[in-house]
Design a protein around this motif. Structure first.
Motif, mmCIF file in Angstrom:
data_model
loop_
_atom_site.group_PDB
_atom_site.id
_atom_site.type_symbol
_atom_site.label_atom_id
_atom_site.label_comp_id
_atom_site.label_asym_id
_atom_site.label_seq_id
_atom_site.Cartn_x
_atom_site.Cartn_y
_atom_site.Cartn_z
ATOM 1 N N ASP A 1 9.593 5.565 2.818
ATOM 2 C CA ASP A 1 8.245 5.320 2.318
ATOM 3 C C ASP A 1 7.310 6.385 2.870
ATOM 4 O O ASP A 1 7.402 6.750 4.042
ATOM 5 C CB ASP A 1 7.768 3.934 2.758
ATOM 6 C CG ASP A 1 6.724 3.354 1.820
ATOM 7 O OD1 ASP A 1 6.323 4.053 0.878
ATOM 8 O OD2 ASP A 1 6.319 2.204 2.035
ATOM 9 N N LYS A 2 6.405 6.874 2.020
ATOM 10 C CA LYS A 2 5.417 7.873 2.426
ATOM 11 C C LYS A 2 4.023 7.370 2.070
ATOM 12 O O LYS A 2 3.816 6.804 1.001
ATOM 13 C CB LYS A 2 5.684 9.215 1.747
ATOM 14 C CG LYS A 2 7.029 9.838 2.093
ATOM 15 C CD LYS A 2 7.234 11.150 1.347
ATOM 16 C CE LYS A 2 8.602 11.752 1.660
ATOM 17 N NZ LYS A 2 8.828 13.020 0.925
ATOM 18 N N LYS A 3 3.078 7.609 2.956
ATOM 19 C CA LYS A 3 1.716 7.140 2.747
ATOM 20 C C LYS A 3 0.712 8.111 3.344
ATOM 21 O O LYS A 3 1.003 8.834 4.301
ATOM 22 C CB LYS A 3 1.506 5.771 3.412
ATOM 23 C CG LYS A 3 2.045 4.597 2.626
ATOM 24 C CD LYS A 3 1.219 4.347 1.360
ATOM 25 C CE LYS A 3 1.778 3.174 0.578
ATOM 26 N NZ LYS A 3 1.002 2.934 -0.646
ATOM 27 N N VAL A 4 -0.507 8.105 2.766
ATOM 28 C CA VAL A 4 -1.647 8.808 3.339
ATOM 29 C C VAL A 4 -2.783 7.803 3.465
ATOM 30 O O VAL A 4 -3.146 7.138 2.488
ATOM 31 C CB VAL A 4 -2.095 9.995 2.471
ATOM 32 C CG1 VAL A 4 -3.360 10.618 3.057
ATOM 33 C CG2 VAL A 4 -0.993 11.032 2.362
ATOM 34 N N ASN A 5 -3.319 7.663 4.668
ATOM 35 C CA ASN A 5 -4.445 6.769 4.919
ATOM 36 C C ASN A 5 -5.525 7.534 5.667
ATOM 37 O O ASN A 5 -5.278 8.622 6.210
ATOM 38 C CB ASN A 5 -4.000 5.555 5.734
ATOM 39 C CG ASN A 5 -3.089 4.638 4.952
ATOM 40 O OD1 ASN A 5 -3.494 4.072 3.945
ATOM 41 N ND2 ASN A 5 -1.858 4.507 5.397
ATOM 42 N N GLY A 6 -6.709 6.957 5.716
ATOM 43 C CA GLY A 6 -7.778 7.660 6.409
ATOM 44 C C GLY A 6 -9.036 6.838 6.550
ATOM 45 O O GLY A 6 -9.070 5.640 6.260
ATOM 46 N N LYS A 7 -10.082 7.523 7.005
ATOM 47 C CA LYS A 7 -11.358 6.869 7.278
ATOM 48 C C LYS A 7 -12.483 7.881 7.131
ATOM 49 O O LYS A 7 -12.356 9.041 7.557
ATOM 50 C CB LYS A 7 -11.360 6.298 8.702
ATOM 51 C CG LYS A 7 -12.656 5.636 9.150
ATOM 52 C CD LYS A 7 -12.512 5.104 10.575
ATOM 53 C CE LYS A 7 -13.791 4.476 11.081
ATOM 54 N NZ LYS A 7 -13.648 3.942 12.463
ATOM 55 N N VAL A 8 -13.577 7.460 6.515
ATOM 56 C CA VAL A 8 -14.796 8.262 6.425
ATOM 57 C C VAL A 8 -15.937 7.412 6.967
ATOM 58 O O VAL A 8 -16.133 6.267 6.520
ATOM 59 C CB VAL A 8 -15.098 8.705 4.985
ATOM 60 C CG1 VAL A 8 -16.424 9.448 4.933
ATOM 61 C CG2 VAL A 8 -13.977 9.577 4.447
ATOM 62 N N ALA A 9 -16.671 7.938 7.944
ATOM 63 C CA ALA A 9 -17.736 7.176 8.596
ATOM 64 C C ALA A 9 -19.014 7.994 8.663
ATOM 65 O O ALA A 9 -18.978 9.229 8.793
ATOM 66 C CB ALA A 9 -17.315 6.769 10.012
#
Length: 745
Positions: free
Chosen positions: A471-479
């Motif tokens: 399984d491959k994923k890209v996650n993140g956050k913008v604040a």
């Protein structure tokens, strides 16, 4: 990521990413005696900032865009928090329920509500920068701790795929190079509770220090057990030790090595029938009970700071744990009737994890800051042959062909990730942050299951599974962060997280494994953090709205009724709420408050409650039903272990009696509203968990280096059901009280 025939077994057994260590140098002002420090009014906790390490650098809680609660080692002693279960009585939106030797650790209703390793944890715990063995081996005692950070909401950028609900970071006390010191503690209480604890810090010059710490605790059982087999279930015997070495030859190079060992014997964990209505501490039992964990870890944290202020850090970890359990799976003293079969579950399973993380962290100065990191982990679960996993069903005259099941095999998993975050100050006080994490996870299964009849020498059925998923994923956050002034901070962010998908394992019916997809979450949060009264009062206020797509849930599959399978909830599962906390210090008076109001709604979903019977012929599509007495529509249901309201509050007053002598009374109150231990919310089957109202109190006399404390936890002696596990219920701890004596040196 997970697709266990193997983990289907681990689920039954247990039923009976990485963050850096806190790189704040210890000073001579730090006490090595948590008990004494807890009651001394000489040191104001607001003199120094509360620090979190959620973003790979030490930052002020009051200026970090994250919903978090931070407890120091002194706070743990003040509040009577000796282990993971007590955290729920000091942190908003958190529930922790031990069910067998695993625990259901949930933040905002996300975490681990089913005791199955086939569904990943949603709240991951770290010790000194290393992610611990997930979901289990969490019961080691809290001793010689520097801080515990509880982060609420998805932590996908830095903590990775096991943190869709949050993360807990535990930092143990580090060696200090300034002086010889330590503490010794002795405690005695009811249930013949004996605790001996201590730490010794030994410096060697200005560059080397060694610290030893240990904890020994014995406690007799809380339970009254009746039935064909009793023994001493519930007796607790803990042996824990720790050694750490700090070498800092220059101001730029720092090497910290830590090793922990824990041997915890539970004596088995009694559990009654979920439908029982009497005292949950009165348990009927028809199978031998035993249980214990033996586990340890080694962590090497090395960092180098360049002349330009860039930190290069390496964190290496090795962990190994073995758990054994024998449990009564039916929760009654009945002996092999069709309605109440006598089922004994036994298992002996080992897990081993190697991990490595690398960080490059920019200086905090200037308008532009950044963090880069890489992570690799190899995790292997092994169920040995000849007793690794056995379920014994007692035959009876009506059903003499009840078969037993055994399992052996291994389940290796890997995780590879790269992550980073940048921050830029647009104008004075206004900052934008953006972070991302790419991850690749694998899970392989090499296992053999066998069905046997007691009177036959050979198995009647053998199943082999050799599978692998990637399984491959890209996650993140913008604040967006706005430091209005030194006392006021506002933030808003959007963050994502994911839990990898995989394959379920087949059962003895030979059904082809059913695939399940990755779970994805998008979280929206706003918050305000304010400091008032010249730093004497700190507050944190936040609101969140989270949407989970393809939410993973473990339900007995009507096509394979002998095991649980992972399903994806077709509709969007929503969670939203408000959280508030505050900490105040006003001379001899200290107060704290934490509360939350939350709601959760499961997306469109239909499922069979296995307690009402299962059958392969019944049609019950997770997305379409149709709804019936057995195919139950769960759309809109609240999450299990997701109370709508939590509240904790504490206060103490240090009364001066003379020079360096104080008498400090303290009281802490926690309320966790009623909730459900199952999505089916069937009160008749014991799903409803009543509200908990827990009061802790202690009175401490401190004089010089000595302190003597009388204490009580659960002062009102509330007997409550802490968790539901299938057809069984498990009790929370009753009232405990005693006296504790400690001395620092």
């Amino acid at each position: 990521m997970r697709k266990f025939l193997l983990s289907a077994s681990v689920c039954a057994m247990m039923s009976a990413g990485t963050v850096h260590a806190q790189d704040i140098p210890a000073t001579s002002g730090q006490t090595t005696d948590p008990a004494a420090a807890a009651e001394s009014s000489d040191q104001d906790p607001t003199d120094g900032d509360i620090v979190v390490t959620a973003e790979r650098r030490s930052t002020s809680l009051q200026r970090t865009p994250v919903a978090a609660s931070v407890l120091t080692g002194e706070d743990l002693v003040r509040k009577g928090i000796n282990g993971v279960e007590q955290l729920q009585f000091a942190t908003p939106s958190l529930t922790v329920n031990t069910a067998g030797q695993g625990n259901a650790f949930n933040i905002r209703g996300i975490g681990k509500t089913e005791q199955s390793s086939s569904i990943g944890v949603g709240v991951i715990t770290y010790r000194d920068g290393v992610a611990t063995l997930p979901g289990y081996f969490q019961t080691e005692p809290y001793y010689d701790i520097a801080s515990v950070e509880v982060l609420r909401g998805p932590q996908g950028t830095f903590a990775g795929g096991n943190a869709t609900g949050g993360a807990v970071f535990i930092t143990e006390q580090n060696p200090m190079t300034d002086a010889v010191g330590g503490y010794a503690l002795a405690q005695y209480g009811n249930y013949n509770n004996i605790k001996l604890q201590g730490a010794l810090n030994i410096p060697s010059g200005d560059t080397l220090a060694i610290r030893f710490a240990g904890n020994l605790e014995h406690r007799d059982t809380f339970y009254n057990v009746s039935g064909p087999w009793t023994g001493n279930p519930g007796d607790r015997r803990d042996y824990s030790a720790r050694a750490s070495i700090l070498w800092q030859p220059t101001s730029q190079l720092r090497v910290l090595l830590k090793g922990d060992y824990n041997n915890i014997n539970y004596g088995g964990i009694p559990a009654g029938r979920a439908t029982d209505t009497g005292d949950p501490l009165d348990v009927a039992n028809n199978a031998p009970l035993a249980g214990g964990d033996e586990f340890g870890r080694v962590v090497l944290n090395a960092s180098y700071t360049t002349d330009g202020g860039v930190v290069l850090r390496s964190i290496s970890g090795f962990q190994r744990g073995t758990t054994h359990v024998s449990s009564d799976a039916d929760g009654t003293a009945a002996s092999g009737t069709p309605a109440n079969p006598a089922v004994n579950f036994r298992a002996n399973i080992t897990e081993e994890i190697w991990s490595q993380e690398l960080n490059i962290v920019s200086p905090d100065t200037g308008p532009f800051t950044w963090v880069l990191g890489g992570f690799y982990q190899h995790d292997n679960i092994v169920i040995p042959a000849n007793g690794g996993y056995i379920v014994d069903n007692t035959p009876n005259a009506i059903n003499p062909l009840v078969f037993d099941t055994t399992l052996e095999g291994r389940n290796p998993k890997t995780a590879l990730a790269g992550f980073g975050q940048v921050g830029y100050e647009i104008t004075h006080g206004l900052q934008i942050q953006a972070g991302a994490r790419w991850s690749r996870t694998t899970s392989a299964n090499d296992a053999v299951a066998r069905a046997t009849l007691p009177f036959l020498a050979n198995p009647i059925l053998t199943l082999v599974q050799n599978d692998k998923t990637i399984d491959k994923k890209v996650n993140g956050k913008v604040a967006l962060n706005w430091t209005v002034d030194r006392n006021n901070f506002l933030y808003a962010f959007v963050a994502t997280g994911a839990k990898a998908g995989g394959l379920n394992g087949p059962n003895v019916n030979g059904i082809t494994p059913r695939a399940f997809d990755a779970e994805d979450v998008t979280d929206y949060e706003v918050g305000y953090k304010g400091t008032f009264l010249d730093g004497r009062l700190r507050t944190q206020l936040g609101a969140y709205y989270s949407e989970y797509e393809k939410y993973q849930i473990s339900i007995v599959d009507p096509a394979t009724p002998s095991i649980s399978s992972i399903f994806n909830v077709p509709g969007k599962t929503k969670l939203y709420g408000v959280e508030l906390s505050a900490q105040g210090s006003f001379g001899p008076i200290r107060v704290d408050l934490a509360t939350s109001v939350s709601n959760s709604k499961l997306g469109t979903f239909y499922a069979i409650d296995p307690r009402l019977g299962t059958g392969a012929a019944l049609v019950c599509n997770p997305a379409m039903g149709p709804a019936s007495a057995r195919c139950i529509e769960l759309t809109g249901s609240e999450q299990a272990y997701a109370p709508k309201f939590t509240l904790s509050a504490g206060a103490q007053y240090a009364i001066p009696l003379g020079e360096r002598v104080t008498l400090t009374p303290r009281a802490d109150y926690a309320h966790i509203a009623s909730t459900f231990g199952s999505l089916f919310q069937n009160t008749a089957l014991g799903d409803r968990l009543e509200a908990r109202n827990i009061v802790n109190a202690q009175l401490t006399l401190a004089t010089g280096d000595w302190s003597v404390a009388g204490f009580s936890t659960n002062l009102g002696d509330q007997h409550y059901v802490a968790a539901i596990n299938g057809v069984r219920r498990l009790a929370g701890a009753p009232r405990q009280y005693g006296i504790r004596v400690s001395r620092s040196f």
